[in-house]
Design an enzyme around this catalytic site. Structure first.
Site, PDB file in Angstrom:
ATOM      1  N   ASP A 280       0.866  -1.173   0.000  1.00 59.83           N
ATOM      2  CA  ASP A 280       0.000   0.000   0.000  1.00 59.83           C
ATOM      3  C   ASP A 280       0.903   1.222   0.000  1.00 59.83           C
ATOM      4  OD1 ASP A 280      -2.199   1.676   0.111  1.00 59.83           O
ATOM      5  OD2 ASP A 280      -3.149   0.623   1.770  1.00 59.83           O
ATOM      6  N   TRP A 281       0.346   2.370  -0.341  1.00 60.05           N
ATOM      7  CA  TRP A 281       1.124   3.589  -0.536  1.00 60.05           C
ATOM      8  C   TRP A 281       1.650   4.095   0.809  1.00 60.05           C
ATOM      9  CZ3 TRP A 281      -0.463   1.193  -4.366  1.00 60.05           C
ATOM     10  CH2 TRP A 281      -0.379   1.631  -5.681  1.00 60.05           C
TER      11      TRP A 281
END
Length: 860
Positions: A280-281
């Site tokens: 995920d970012w």
């Protein structure tokens, strides 16, 4: 004393496990390498062929994002121009294209769950995939099954499907199939145990005044993770999902994107996942550690947004050159990425992105954040909507749950005066897209907030659709969209033939706070004076119909049984055709067949499973103990003998159905699949070369903040910029992490989704379903199993379908139970087993309306 993972898990059969007993995530190494099993064979061979031609820097380029806001998509990898491979474009969201234009805004995942319709789940996925493909997007960042929905107030539950793992798993898989059949890689997210927004990120928590060193840890036992939270991801892997996104949270105090147990053991060794794992970012927390633990792609590439630093990129190249990360591991990353690309046929459909996530201007700099590179056309304004409004409208109607109906619905169209009451009926005064990432609750709620959103091309409000309906029949219609104008509401309600009251409850991702709700809902009450609005209408109109747009269950105890509340509808988050979908149900063009995908409790306390909202570990990682085990939603209500207002699976129709004739037949099915006992050795493709092969190319114009795979010089320490470079790897590299020798196949592994024997069909169940009413309608037969153990749920959903029947029509619904459906996870054997406890099957229309039941014969 701290117990081992297996010892702690074993205790859950009879007791609650403490935080200390779940504080440890056991290591599992080496990271399993892809082998192209099953349907992956052709894509794997093509991936091997192309990766064999790549140099080390080219492989690294595929694994590492180029940086936040550097290129057109929210995530973009480097490419391999020499081999005509462009960088991959990755884009949100699970319900449509985020940060784009001329795209559709689909109903949310929770609405898909309410349809209980496999075909509609597929069609929605396919339509989304077509739009992503037409925009030049290679990877859709969706669908979601994490959060599963452990707590009803979890902020992002609506992005997923249902707190039941079987319902979620089936619709999750169908969505994935639809997306990938359209030629786009689907991403199953957020893996795993990502069940709340509070404390999911350190910097985000600091913004809300909390000083923590690490993100929240979801602490869970082995049985629970297998039987609940891993279950839908097994369905995703079996469906051939190309990508899985690991989550921000820790699992048993090990970060999700470097947790060797969840990535290496559960996902790759047990479930046989052949695609790639992306972070995920901002969930990427280490270089070597994450690579060895099973991460395959770093997103968006930089350590923090626009920092120009990366755990991978240059540093991954260095780690392979100096032997810390074995060549086979980076080769495996590249093969997994390319195999997913080929599996969906992306090579046949590839086109560069024709939009920019960062501006609606037609022209701009190629590299947005630094405003560098050529000045070019960045937005081509390609309309990708096709005829998708049709499936959106149908899905919105088919997901509308009729919770209560005292012969008030359907409306006839002859109502002389219709009152439309509530802000939720009308338009957002800022415009449908007026709040960034839908971060407000103004007007009707058709989509919640966060990165899991899309831009509306338009939004048909309930007020607009109902007014058009009334005027078509020459009636009168009046709207009050101020929830606090109670005096005016009372006056209008007294005059109305029918009062349609619209209320809502919103939630979303933690980086946005709306009315003090920091992603997660503060409570389950209606927003903006909704309860008082309903009572003001009901106290003055004897035909008051309530419509709820919400992200999940809300508390209705104050008014649901008011004698003048003649009908209640839950419409969820229906997307751009909201008003039209609702009008179709209100006026009988569509007979509601939806079923609630969650339980409606009398109080918040009835659910248990509270979110962690305050620090409970000093300034260390907050600890969230999943001590309830498998007992969430209806399973927990059943265990605690809590009577809900509306049970899981409840939903009325304008007709009636009868269930009869339960028949059970044992099948002599056995898997013919031969499962190897040992893997081959880790393959390598091509040669690594020397540091001199990977210095920055001469004449390259470097883009500011861009993440590259190359070295500044042949001095690896200087190129790394790491003050700890050169420490003894023996102290920091886990035992066995670099071992590429053949490895044993786990008992629960050996195929996509687990051991192929799990999917043997052991029992056939058939039931006669009859429409006993006077109009056509949809029945949703639901099959539950009692697994028999003393500490098992009363019933668990295993099979369902949605059947359309004409008046007086009957059909025989037939389904099968697999070995997986009848098994429990054995923490000692580390395998699925059918226990010796007697088992029963129950069939009916909801989790508490199960008129048919029978003992199941013993099978193995």
């Amino acid at each position: 004393m701290k117990l081992s993972w297996l010892e702690a898990a074993a205790l859950t059969a009879a007791s609650v496990v403490s935080a200390d007993e779940l504080a440890f995530s056991p290591p599992f190494y080496p990271s399993p390498w892809a082998n192209g099993q099953g349907e992956w064979a052709e894509a794997y061979q093509r991936a091997v062929a192309i990766v064999s031609q790549m140099t080390l820097d080219e492989k690294v380029n595929l694994t590492t994002g180029t940086g936040w806001e550097l290129e057109k998509c929210v995530g973009q990898t480097g490419g391999v121009p020499r081999l005509n491979i462009g960088g991959m474009c990755l884009q949100d969201s699970p319900l449509g294209i985020r940060d784009s234009d001329y795209n559709s805004a689909f109903p949310a995942g929770v609405n898909v769950a309410a349809t209980w319709d496999k075909n509609l789940a597929y069609l929605r996925g396919q339509a989304m995939g077509q739009e992503f493909s037409d925009k030049g997007i290679d990877v859709q960042l969706g669908p979601a099954a994490g959060p599963l929905g452990r707590s009803p107030d979890g902020g992002r539950n609506w992005e997923g499907f249902s707190p039941d793992p079987a319902l979620t798993g089936v619709l999750f898989a169908e969505t994935i199939k639809g997306i990938q059949d359209a030629g786009v890689v689907a991403t199953a997210k957020h893996y795993i145990l990502n069940e709340q927004e509070h404390f999911r990120q350190v910097a985000e928590a600091a913004g809300y005044g909390f000083n923590i060193s690490d993100t929240i840890s979801s602490n869970v036992d082995d049985k629970t993770i297998h039987e609940m939270y891993l279950w839908p991801f097994a369905d995703a892997v079996r469906a051939g999902v190309g990508a899985i996104m690991c989550s921000y949270n820790q699992i048993n105090n090990s970060y999700g994107c470097q947790n060797s147990y969840t990535l290496n053991k559960l996902l790759k060794a047990e479930l046989g996942f052949q695609g790639f794992v992306m972070s995920d970012w901002g969930a990427h927390h280490s270089g070597v550690g994450s690579a060895l633990a099973g991460l395959d792609m770093s997103m968006p590439g930089d350590i923090t947004f626009d920092s120009a630093t990366s755990f991978w990129g240059t540093n991954l190249t260095i780690a392979v050159l100096n032997g810390t990360v074995p060549q086979w591991r980076v080769d495996d990353m590249a093969v997994r990425i390319m195999a997913a690309y080929y599996k969906v046929g992306r090579d046949r459909l590839y086109q560069p992105p024709n939009f920019s996530s960062w501006t609606r201007d037609e022209y701009g700099f190629k590299y947005f954040y630094p405003q560098e590179g050529p000045y070019e056309k960045v937005n081509h304004f390609v309309n990708v909507q096709r005829n998708h409004s049709e499936v959106i409208r149908k899905l919105g109607a088919d997901s509308t749950v009729l919770l209560k109906n005292n012969n008030a619905l359907p409306l006839t169209g002859k109502e002389r005066k219709v009152a439309i009451l509530g802000e939720d009926a009308g338009s957002n005064s800022y415009g449908a897209n007026g709040c960034s990432d839908r971060g407000c609750d103004n007007g009707t709620l058709a989509m919640a907030w966060g990165s899991g959103t899309a831009e509306f091309p338009y939004l048909v409000t309930p007020e607009q659709a109902i007014q058009a309906e009334v005027l078509k029949h020459k009636g009168s219609v009046y709207a009050i969209t101020d929830n606090w104008a109670l005096s005016q509401v009372e006056t209008l309600a007294k005059q109305a033939s029918v009062s349609l009251v619209f209320v809502n409850s919103d939630a979303g991702e933690g980086y946005i706070s709306v009315d003090g709700n920091e992603g997660d809902r503060n409570n389950l009450t209606l927003w903006k004076n909704g309860d008082n609005l309903i009572k003001a209408a009901a106290n003055n109109c004897n035909n008051t119909i309530v419509v709820i747009h919400s992200v999940g269950p809300v508390l209705v105890d104050e008014w649901y049984d008011h004698p003048n509340v003649t009908a209640i509808l839950w419409a969820g988050l229906p997307g751009q055709e909201s008003g039209n979908s609702l009008a179709d149900v209100l006026y009988g063009r569509v007979n509601p067949g939806a079923k609630s995908p969650f339980t409606w409790g009398k109080t918040r306390e009835a659910y248990g499973d509270y979110l962690v909202r305050e620090l409970n570990n000093g300034n260390g990682a907050p600890q969230d103990d999943f001590s309830e085990g498998v007992f969430i939603d209806y399973r927990g209500f059943d265990k605690r003998n809590e009577t809900p207002i509306y049970e899981f699976g409840h939903g009325l129709s304008y007709t009636t159905f009868n269930y009869s004739g339960l028949h059970i037949q044992v099948l002599n099915a056995s898997s013919n699949a031969q499962v190897a006992t040992e893997t081959g050795a880790a393959p390598t493709f091509g040669q690594v070369g020397n540091a001199s092969d990977y210095v920055y190319p001469e004449g390259l114009t470097r883009i500011s903040k861009f993440i590259y795979p190359w070295l500044n010089s042949t001095d690896l320490k200087a190129s790394s910029g790491d003050p700890y470079y050169g420490v003894d790897t023996a102290e920091h590299v886990p035992e066995g992490a670099t071992d590429g020798s053949p490895q044993p196949v786990l008992p629960a592994g050996g195929g996509s989704g687990g051991n192929p024997r799990l999917y043997d069909e052991l029992i056939r169940v058939s039931v006669t379903v009859k429409n006993t009413g006077r109009v056509a309608g949809d029945a949703v037969p639901q099959l539950y199993v009692s697994l028999g153990g003393p500490n098992e749920p009363k019933v668990v959903l295993r099979k369902f379908d949605r059947l359309t029947l004409k008046p007086s029509e009957e059909t025989v619904w037939t389904t099968t139970l697999t070995r997986r459906d009848l098994s429990n996870w054995d923490v000692a054997a580390q395998d699925w087993v059918i226990t010796s406890y007697p088992k029963k099957v129950h069939v009916g229309s909801s989790s508490r309306q199960l008129p048919l039941h029978a003992a199941l014969p013993k099978v193995q």
